[in-house]
Design an enzyme around this catalytic site. Structure first.
Site, PDB file in Angstrom:
ATOM      1  N   LYS A 115      12.549  28.492   6.682  1.00 22.11           N
ATOM      2  CA  LYS A 115      12.603  27.026   6.783  1.00 22.11           C
ATOM      3  C   LYS A 115      12.886  26.578   8.222  1.00 22.11           C
ATOM      4  O   LYS A 115      12.396  25.550   8.657  1.00 22.11           O
ATOM      5  CB  LYS A 115      13.665  26.454   5.837  1.00 22.11           C
ATOM      6  CG  LYS A 115      13.260  26.506   4.382  1.00 22.11           C
ATOM      7  CD  LYS A 115      12.271  25.399   4.028  1.00 22.11           C
ATOM      8  CE  LYS A 115      11.666  25.633   2.659  1.00 22.11           C
ATOM      9  NZ  LYS A 115      10.565  24.746   2.326  1.00 22.11           N
ATOM     10  N   LYS A 195       2.437  33.464   0.349  1.00 20.40           N
ATOM     11  CA  LYS A 195       2.811  32.941  -0.973  1.00 20.40           C
ATOM     12  C   LYS A 195       2.283  31.514  -1.130  1.00 20.40           C
ATOM     13  O   LYS A 195       2.364  30.726  -0.195  1.00 20.40           O
ATOM     14  CB  LYS A 195       4.353  32.932  -1.048  1.00 20.40           C
ATOM     15  CG  LYS A 195       4.925  32.428  -2.335  1.00 20.40           C
ATOM     16  CD  LYS A 195       6.421  32.147  -2.203  1.00 20.40           C
ATOM     17  CE  LYS A 195       6.691  30.751  -1.705  1.00 20.40           C
ATOM     18  NZ  LYS A 195       7.514  29.886  -2.520  1.00 20.40           N
ATOM     19  N   LYS A 198       3.837  24.704  -1.348  1.00 18.80           N
ATOM     20  CA  LYS A 198       3.483  23.329  -0.981  1.00 18.80           C
ATOM     21  C   LYS A 198       3.539  23.135   0.529  1.00 18.80           C
ATOM     22  O   LYS A 198       2.654  22.545   1.130  1.00 18.80           O
ATOM     23  CB  LYS A 198       4.457  22.345  -1.638  1.00 18.80           C
ATOM     24  CG  LYS A 198       4.209  22.129  -3.103  1.00 18.80           C
ATOM     25  CD  LYS A 198       5.445  21.520  -3.774  1.00 18.80           C
ATOM     26  CE  LYS A 198       5.856  22.335  -4.980  1.00 18.80           C
ATOM     27  NZ  LYS A 198       7.267  22.304  -5.284  1.00 18.80           N
TER      28      LYS A 198
HETATM   29  N1  AQP Z   1       3.577  31.409  -5.000  1.00 14.41           N
HETATM   30  C1  AQP Z   1       4.496  31.594  -5.941  1.00 14.41           C
HETATM   31  N2  AQP Z   1       4.400  32.673  -6.758  1.00 14.41           N
HETATM   32  C2  AQP Z   1       5.321  32.873  -7.728  1.00 14.41           C
HETATM   33  N3  AQP Z   1       6.347  32.022  -7.975  1.00 14.41           N
HETATM   34  C3  AQP Z   1       6.470  30.944  -7.195  1.00 14.41           C
HETATM   35  N4  AQP Z   1       7.362  29.928  -7.166  1.00 14.41           N
HETATM   36  C4  AQP Z   1       7.053  29.087  -6.154  1.00 14.41           C
HETATM   37  N5  AQP Z   1       5.956  29.524  -5.522  1.00 14.41           N
HETATM   38  C5  AQP Z   1       5.564  30.667  -6.137  1.00 14.41           C
HETATM   39  C6  AQP Z   1       8.482  29.785  -8.092  1.00 14.41           C
HETATM   40  O1  AQP Z   1       8.417  28.485  -8.661  1.00 14.41           O
HETATM   41  C7  AQP Z   1       9.739  28.049  -8.946  1.00 14.41           C
HETATM   42  C8  AQP Z   1       9.964  26.663  -8.393  1.00 14.41           C
HETATM   43  O2  AQP Z   1      10.073  26.806  -7.004  1.00 14.41           O
HETATM   44  P1  AQP Z   1      10.638  25.782  -6.035  1.00 14.41           P
HETATM   45  O3  AQP Z   1      11.200  24.576  -6.632  1.00 14.41           O
HETATM   46  O4  AQP Z   1      11.480  26.496  -5.053  1.00 14.41           O
HETATM   47  O5  AQP Z   1       9.267  25.478  -5.537  1.00 14.41           O
HETATM   48  P2  AQP Z   1       8.956  25.606  -4.168  1.00 14.41           P
HETATM   49  O6  AQP Z   1       9.644  26.725  -3.438  1.00 14.41           O
HETATM   50  O7  AQP Z   1       9.169  24.196  -3.777  1.00 14.41           O
HETATM   51  O8  AQP Z   1       7.523  25.966  -4.201  1.00 14.41           O
HETATM   52  P3  AQP Z   1       6.912  25.963  -2.877  1.00 14.41           P
HETATM   53  O9  AQP Z   1       5.541  25.512  -3.099  1.00 14.41           O
HETATM   54  O10 AQP Z   1       7.113  27.313  -2.265  1.00 14.41           O
HETATM   55  O11 AQP Z   1       7.700  24.828  -2.061  1.00 14.41           O
HETATM   56  P4  AQP Z   1       8.091  24.770  -0.580  1.00 14.41           P
HETATM   57  O12 AQP Z   1       6.874  25.095   0.175  1.00 14.41           O
HETATM   58  O13 AQP Z   1       8.522  23.339  -0.416  1.00 14.41           O
HETATM   59  O14 AQP Z   1       9.223  25.745  -0.354  1.00 14.41           O
HETATM   60  C9  AQP Z   1      10.702  29.074  -8.332  1.00 14.41           C
HETATM   61  O15 AQP Z   1      11.181  29.911  -9.342  1.00 14.41           O
HETATM   62  C10 AQP Z   1       9.813  29.837  -7.386  1.00 14.41           C
HETATM   63  O16 AQP Z   1      10.237  31.179  -7.229  1.00 14.41           O
END
Ligand code: AQP
Length: 326
Positions: A115, A195, A198
């Site tokens: 981050k 991975k 978003k």
């Molecule tokens: N690519 C992924 N593969 C498997 N699991 C995933 N998760 C997120 N991305 C993947 C799982 O989804 C759940 C919710 O995650 P979160 O609220 O942490 O979502 P996130 O991290 O906001 O998803 P992003 O897209 O990765 O967001 P950013 O980019 O903002 O950090 C969790 O259980 C996560 O493991």
């Protein structure tokens, strides 16, 4: 059938529409666990504040995430769905847990390091303390099972260490939570490298408009070792073929056609888009229906927070008594 006396908890950020990685890596396990475990799912808006600094947007995305989770299969009669800030006891517990967590433990978390690079102009303190708040989320209802994607493994390990640290100082209080993974714990994004995430803009937005899904899938990186359609394909090295493995029952036949150069990358992408659009069509419809019923969503979330009150009150009574705040 009565549920097993095990409590499951997981949180998801209202930082945008859920993508294929969220569903295959976590949400489908939320849906499965609600059948047999007492399951608590939380829209973690306090966590989202570390990256969303727009009140109207956060309010809207919180409702949207609730609608999305229900549309994807969460049943408020089988699980408790609530918004993190509606149970502010979590902040009280987070502070207490901070006092048993060495700074070095949070500084070494991989997501904090990522981050710091991703939002270099906004390295706010919340990003550093994020995993302690996450531990509080899990420990407040004394959950022992946590369905998450693999990217959360390090955070979960930290939650276990924090529970252990508290228990060592004040006596046995919290179970050490265990992560539960799906069979696809890391779903790669449309770049085929990182991975799906978003913040990286490499998502497939499963509840989005079919035209959006088609555009995202058709823009995916495929088999980089296959310059010509007449060359044999390498499904093991192609992320679109890997995604077919997760969503297409006949993926072996598709892979065979790729190896024999009977199909090309564009065919695989077109088919993947069609299948994802068809698979998520009922959820998309339900999602749009729910968005038109904001009061219904608010009632579900209000009920969830109310249902949790006795559980969290009991945890906080015990914790405060042990640490000397009561
Ligand atoms: N690519 C992924 N593969 C498997 N699991 C995933 N998760 C997120 N991305 C993947 C799982 O989804 C759940 C919710 O995650 P979160 O609220 O942490 O979502 P996130 O991290 O906001 O998803 P992003 O897209 O990765 O967001 P950013 O980019 O903002 O950090 C969790 O259980 C996560 O493991």
């Amino acid at each position: 059938m009565s549920k097993q006396p095990i409590r499951a908890y997981s949180g998801i950020q209202p930082s945008g529409a859920p993508h294929l990685g969220n569903d295959l890596g976590a949400i489908r396990n939320y849906v499965a666990l609600q059948e047999n475990y007492e399951s608590i799912y939380c829209i973690v808006d306090y966590h989202a504040l570390t990256s969303v600094h727009d009140g109207e947007k956060l309010r809207r995305q919180t409702r949207e995430m609730a609608a999305a989770l229900i549309a994807l299969g969460l049943d408020p009669n089988k699980c408790t769905l609530f918004v993190q800030s509606h149970r502010p006891e979590v902040q009280e517990l987070a502070w207490i847990l901070m006092t048993v967590t060495p700074v070095s433990w949070v500084e070494r978390t991989p997501t904090y390091k990522e981050k710091k690079l991703q939002q270099a102009d906004d390295i706010n303190h919340g990003l550093l303390t994020y995993p302690i708040l996450q531990a509080a989320d899990i420990l407040l209802p004394k959950a022992s099972v946590v369905p998450v994607g693999k990217d959360q493994a390090a955070h979960l390990e930290l939650s276990r260490e924090i529970a252990r640290s508290f228990n060592n100082k004040f006596g046995d209080t919290f179970p050490e939570p265990e992560a539960v993974f799906t069979t696809s714990p890391v779903v790669l994004g449309t770049d085929g490298e990182k991975k799906m995430s978003k913040s990286l803009g490499n998502t497939i937005d499963i509840l989005g408009d079919p035209a959006v899904i088609t555009k995202q899938v058709m823009g995916s990186v495929t088999d980089t070792k296959r310059p010509l359609k007449s060359d044999p394909g390498h499904p093991e090295a192609c992320n679109v073929c890997q995604l077919h493995k997760l969503v297409s029952a006949n993926y072996e036949e598709l892979w065979q056609n790729e190896r024999a150069a009977l199909t090309g990358c564009a065919d695989m992408k077109r088919l993947l888009a069609e299948r994802l659009i068809a698979h998520y069509a009922p959820a998309r419809e339900r999602y749009n229906e729910l968005l038109a019923l904001p009061h219904e969503i608010d009632n579900i979330l209000g009920d969830g927070a109310a249902r949790l009150l006795p559980i969290v009150t009991e945890t906080m009574r015990e914790v405060k008594e042990k640490v000397g705040l009561a």
